[in-house]
Scaffold this motif. Structure first.
Motif, PDB file in Angstrom:
ATOM      1  N   TYR A  66       0.871  -1.171   0.000  1.00 42.23           N
ATOM      2  CA  TYR A  66       0.000   0.000   0.000  1.00 42.23           C
ATOM      3  C   TYR A  66       0.913   1.227   0.000  1.00 42.23           C
ATOM      4  CZ  TYR A  66      -3.442  -3.348   1.900  1.00 42.23           C
ATOM      5  OH  TYR A  66      -4.270  -4.411   2.112  1.00 42.23           O
ATOM      6  N   GLU A  67       0.559   2.254  -0.793  1.00 42.97           N
ATOM      7  CA  GLU A  67       1.345   3.480  -0.813  1.00 42.97           C
ATOM      8  C   GLU A  67       0.400   4.667  -0.898  1.00 42.97           C
ATOM      9  OE1 GLU A  67       5.105   5.471  -3.218  1.00 42.97           O
ATOM     10  OE2 GLU A  67       4.143   3.686  -4.018  1.00 42.97           O
ATOM     11  N   VAL A  68       0.679   5.689  -0.093  1.00 44.93           N
ATOM     12  CA  VAL A  68      -0.109   6.921  -0.133  1.00 44.93           C
ATOM     13  C   VAL A  68       0.890   8.064  -0.297  1.00 44.93           C
ATOM     14  CG1 VAL A  68      -1.762   8.390   1.077  1.00 44.93           C
ATOM     15  CG2 VAL A  68      -1.869   5.899   1.374  1.00 44.93           C
ATOM     16  N   ILE A  78      -5.524   6.581   7.409  1.00 40.35           N
ATOM     17  CA  ILE A  78      -5.376   5.447   6.489  1.00 40.35           C
ATOM     18  C   ILE A  78      -5.900   4.199   7.177  1.00 40.35           C
ATOM     19  CG2 ILE A  78      -3.728   4.041   5.189  1.00 40.35           C
ATOM     20  CD1 ILE A  78      -1.802   6.467   5.307  1.00 40.35           C
ATOM     21  N   TYR A 120      -6.294   0.011   6.336  1.00 41.10           N
ATOM     22  CA  TYR A 120      -5.881  -1.023   5.381  1.00 41.10           C
ATOM     23  C   TYR A 120      -6.043  -2.393   6.004  1.00 41.10           C
ATOM     24  CZ  TYR A 120      -1.593  -1.003   8.158  1.00 41.10           C
ATOM     25  OH  TYR A 120      -0.701  -1.064   9.188  1.00 41.10           O
ATOM     26  N   THR A 129       4.180   4.261   3.156  1.00 36.98           N
ATOM     27  CA  THR A 129       4.199   2.968   2.454  1.00 36.98           C
ATOM     28  C   THR A 129       4.133   1.848   3.481  1.00 36.98           C
ATOM     29  OG1 THR A 129       5.601   3.880   0.708  1.00 36.98           O
ATOM     30  CG2 THR A 129       5.508   1.496   0.869  1.00 36.98           C
ATOM     31  N   VAL A 171      -7.074  -0.405   0.742  1.00 41.60           N
ATOM     32  CA  VAL A 171      -6.553   0.733   1.482  1.00 41.60           C
ATOM     33  C   VAL A 171      -7.488   1.904   1.222  1.00 41.60           C
ATOM     34  CG1 VAL A 171      -4.925   1.419  -0.327  1.00 41.60           C
ATOM     35  CG2 VAL A 171      -4.554   2.196   2.013  1.00 41.60           C
ATOM     36  N   ILE A 194      -8.210   6.116   2.220  1.00 47.76           N
ATOM     37  CA  ILE A 194      -7.628   7.321   2.805  1.00 47.76           C
ATOM     38  C   ILE A 194      -8.698   8.387   2.952  1.00 47.76           C
ATOM     39  CG2 ILE A 194      -5.291   6.862   1.976  1.00 47.76           C
ATOM     40  CD1 ILE A 194      -5.818   8.836  -0.317  1.00 47.76           C
ATOM     41  N   CYS A 211      -3.763   7.029  -3.334  1.00 47.73           N
ATOM     42  CA  CYS A 211      -3.398   5.706  -2.828  1.00 47.73           C
ATOM     43  C   CYS A 211      -3.106   4.811  -4.025  1.00 47.73           C
ATOM     44  CB  CYS A 211      -4.501   5.111  -1.964  1.00 47.73           C
ATOM     45  SG  CYS A 211      -6.062   4.811  -2.801  1.00 47.73           S
ATOM     46  N   ARG A 222      -5.092   2.744  -8.579  1.00 43.05           N
ATOM     47  CA  ARG A 222      -4.703   4.051  -8.051  1.00 43.05           C
ATOM     48  C   ARG A 222      -5.969   4.890  -7.947  1.00 43.05           C
ATOM     49  NH1 ARG A 222       0.095   7.029  -8.155  1.00 43.05           N
ATOM     50  NH2 ARG A 222      -0.252   9.259  -7.931  1.00 43.05           N
ATOM     51  N   THR A 227     -10.306   5.155  -2.241  1.00 42.28           N
ATOM     52  CA  THR A 227     -10.123   3.757  -1.855  1.00 42.28           C
ATOM     53  C   THR A 227      -9.512   2.989  -3.017  1.00 42.28           C
ATOM     54  OG1 THR A 227     -12.058   3.856  -0.407  1.00 42.28           O
ATOM     55  CG2 THR A 227     -11.291   1.665  -1.029  1.00 42.28           C
ATOM     56  N   CYS A 228      -8.553   2.132  -2.700  1.00 39.54           N
ATOM     57  CA  CYS A 228      -7.955   1.228  -3.684  1.00 39.54           C
ATOM     58  C   CYS A 228      -8.172  -0.200  -3.203  1.00 39.54           C
ATOM     59  CB  CYS A 228      -6.454   1.486  -3.815  1.00 39.54           C
ATOM     60  SG  CYS A 228      -6.042   3.095  -4.490  1.00 39.54           S
TER      61      CYS A 228
END
Length: 176
Positions: free
Chosen positions: A86-88, A96, A98, A118, A131, A133, A144, A155, A166-167
């Motif tokens: 997961y990356e924001v 966040i 997840y 991350t 994930v 946000i 995200c 993405r 949301t991803c």
């Protein structure tokens, strides 16, 4: 000198005649054995009960040790997993949430996170990694991204005060 009255002299029970010294000795030994037997009887009974109880205990222990199930116990098979990243990125402060290794499906929530952020986790195959946000009241812009086994899956971007994104993906078994 002790005088024995004729009524107190030992006589045979059956014949009523006076007893000889040998008969007197035999009779005394017989009475003593009967007396000891009567006293020893409760002791023997207690020893016998204790012995039976001890044997029963040993029997139960041996049964517990030697008893085996007819069916073998199944060993837990480890659940196959996939690495999820997961990356924001962006500007602002975000909350966040997840999914991680937990098979119960409960989300992990981190509040007041400064970007970039991350996180790599192992997800059970068949579970949908996700994930989400949420920007704080000051707003900003954050994106995200979700990667499964180092392959980009999705993405999404959040913009403005309390913006959300949301991803999600699908951790499937790899073929071939």
């Amino acid at each position: 000198m002790v005088y024995n009255h004729p009524d107190h002299l030992p006589t045979h029970r059956k014949t009523g005649s006076l007893m000889s010294s040998n008969e007197l000795a035999e009779n005394a030994v017989r009475e003593e054995n009967e007396h000891e037997s009567a006293e020893a009887s409760p002791r023997r009974r207690r020893l016998l009960i204790a012995g039976v109880a001890l044997l029963a205990c040993f029997g139960l222990v041996a049964y517990g040790i030697l008893d085996t199930d007819d069916q073998p116990k199944q060993q837990a098979v480890p659940t196959p997993t996939a690495e999820v990243t997961y990356e924001v990125t962006g500007t602002g402060t975000v909350e966040i949430s997840y999914l991680a290794r937990g098979e119960a499906g409960a989300a992990t929530v981190e509040r007041g996170v400064r970007l970039p952020w991350t996180k790599s986790v192992q997800m059970p195959l068949g579970k949908a990694p996700s994930v989400a946000i949420t920007l704080d009241g000051k707003g900003g812009q954050a994106s995200c991204t979700l990667a499964i086994r180092d392959k980009h899956v999705q993405r999404a971007t959040a913009v403005g005060a309390f913006g959300r994104a949301t991803c999600t993906g699908d951790a499937q078994v790899e073929k071939g």
